[in-house]
Design a protein around this motif. Structure first.
Motif, PDB file in Angstrom:
ATOM      1  N   LEU A 139       0.811  -1.209   0.000  1.00  0.00           N
ATOM      2  CA  LEU A 139       0.000   0.000   0.000  1.00  0.00           C
ATOM      3  C   LEU A 139       0.845   1.260   0.000  1.00  0.00           C
ATOM      4  O   LEU A 139       0.465   2.290  -0.567  1.00  0.00           O
ATOM      5  CB  LEU A 139      -0.924   0.010   1.227  1.00  0.00           C
ATOM      6  N   ALA A 140       1.998   1.198   0.648  1.00  0.00           N
ATOM      7  CA  ALA A 140       2.862   2.375   0.730  1.00  0.00           C
ATOM      8  C   ALA A 140       3.347   2.842  -0.641  1.00  0.00           C
ATOM      9  O   ALA A 140       3.787   3.989  -0.794  1.00  0.00           O
ATOM     10  CB  ALA A 140       4.061   2.082   1.631  1.00  0.00           C
ATOM     11  N   ASP A 141       3.242   1.969  -1.649  1.00  0.00           N
ATOM     12  CA  ASP A 141       3.713   2.314  -2.985  1.00  0.00           C
ATOM     13  C   ASP A 141       2.672   3.062  -3.818  1.00  0.00           C
ATOM     14  O   ASP A 141       2.970   3.528  -4.919  1.00  0.00           O
ATOM     15  CB  ASP A 141       4.137   1.043  -3.740  1.00  0.00           C
ATOM     16  N   TYR A 142       1.451   3.191  -3.311  1.00  0.00           N
ATOM     17  CA  TYR A 142       0.422   3.912  -4.039  1.00  0.00           C
ATOM     18  C   TYR A 142       0.509   5.403  -3.755  1.00  0.00           C
ATOM     19  O   TYR A 142       0.795   5.818  -2.630  1.00  0.00           O
ATOM     20  CB  TYR A 142      -0.971   3.415  -3.645  1.00  0.00           C
ATOM     21  N   THR A 143       0.227   6.217  -4.755  1.00  0.00           N
ATOM     22  CA  THR A 143       0.199   7.662  -4.565  1.00  0.00           C
ATOM     23  C   THR A 143      -1.143   8.068  -3.953  1.00  0.00           C
ATOM     24  O   THR A 143      -2.132   7.320  -4.063  1.00  0.00           O
ATOM     25  CB  THR A 143       0.371   8.401  -5.894  1.00  0.00           C
TER      26      THR A 143
END
Length: 256
Positions: A12-16
């Motif tokens: 999830l941390a990779d989503y903007t």
């Protein structure tokens, strides 16, 4: 969270923020159609596990102070944090805080599991938007249990009764979120993965929930709440949302 125009990511941390907003809008529409409720997308933040725990504690503290009119002793608040953490979100994958109308998600969660976690927390947002009085009763019940524990101890009868009332309300809202988060997730998979059988879909979504039936909190709060509500029709459940005393009668463990 991968069956949207947004490209899949490793976590999830990779989503903007823009990608998260787009996903949340789709999920709110999906959930609104399922529940028959209009749902306004809340703010959503992807945070670290530590920040998620801090957000939960800060939200609980702010809501409690609103009722008391003052801050509770910090030492006593800290002593209750573990109980609340286990009761409300045992795995801390996500949390919806009503104080700022914000949904927090653990950034380390993989998108496959987040597909369920997001729906579960969005059900809480929908519950709060449609039945704010129930959440006021929930906060009042928590504060009453805490204050009685401060005055009389955890094992006093009055404390046990107040905590049972609060846990009954939590069982209802968590069971409802578990049931409908699961159903919407299953329906999407059955639609988008026609080669999977219904049994395969159920098993897969069950794994996504992260609910261990051998864990007492998960069994007594999430799974018991879900199974009880699954046997009621939507009109019955809607009526129960408006009658907190009925919730306590339905889920009290002291009367069983």
């Amino acid at each position: 969270m991968t069956d949207t125009p947004v490209q899949p990511r490793a976590s999830l941390a990779d989503y903007t923020p823009a990608e998260v907003e787009a996903i949340v809008a789709i999920r709110c529409k999906e959930l609104s159609e399922h529940l028959g409720w209009e749902i306004t997308p809340p703010a959503v933040k992807i945070v670290s596990p530590d920040a998620l725990s801090e957000a939960m504690e800060a939200d609980q503290k702010a809501r409690s102070e609103k009722i008391r009119g003052a801050a509770r002793d910090v030492g006593l608040l800290a002593s209750m944090a573990g109980w609340l953490l286990r009761l409300i979100s045992p795995s801390m994958l996500g949390y919806f805080g009503t104080h700022h109308n914000t949904l927090y998600l653990n950034g380390e969660v993989v998108p496959q599991q987040a597909a369920y976690v997001l729906l579960h927390e969005l059900v809480h947002a929908a519950q709060w938007q449609r039945f704010p009085e129930l959440f006021e009763r929930l906060d009042a019940g928590r504060v009453a249990a805490e204050d009685l524990a401060d005055r009389h101890g955890d094992d006093a009868e009055a404390t046990r009764i107040a905590r049972d009332h609060y846990e009954s309300l939590v069982t209802f809202i968590e069971g409802h979120a578990t049931l409908h988060g699961r159903r919407v997730c299953e329906a999407r998979l059955l639609r988008d993965a026609p080669t999977l059988s219904a049994d395969e879909v159920r098993a897969y979504v069950n794994a996504l929930t992260g609910l261990d039936p051998s864990d007492e909190t998960m069994a007594q709060i999430y799974l018991r709440g879900e199974s009880t509500l699954a046997n009621l029709d939507p009109l019955q459940v809607d009526a129960i949302f408006r009658e907190p005393d009925q919730i306590v009668r339905l889920f009290s463990r002291l009367s069983s």
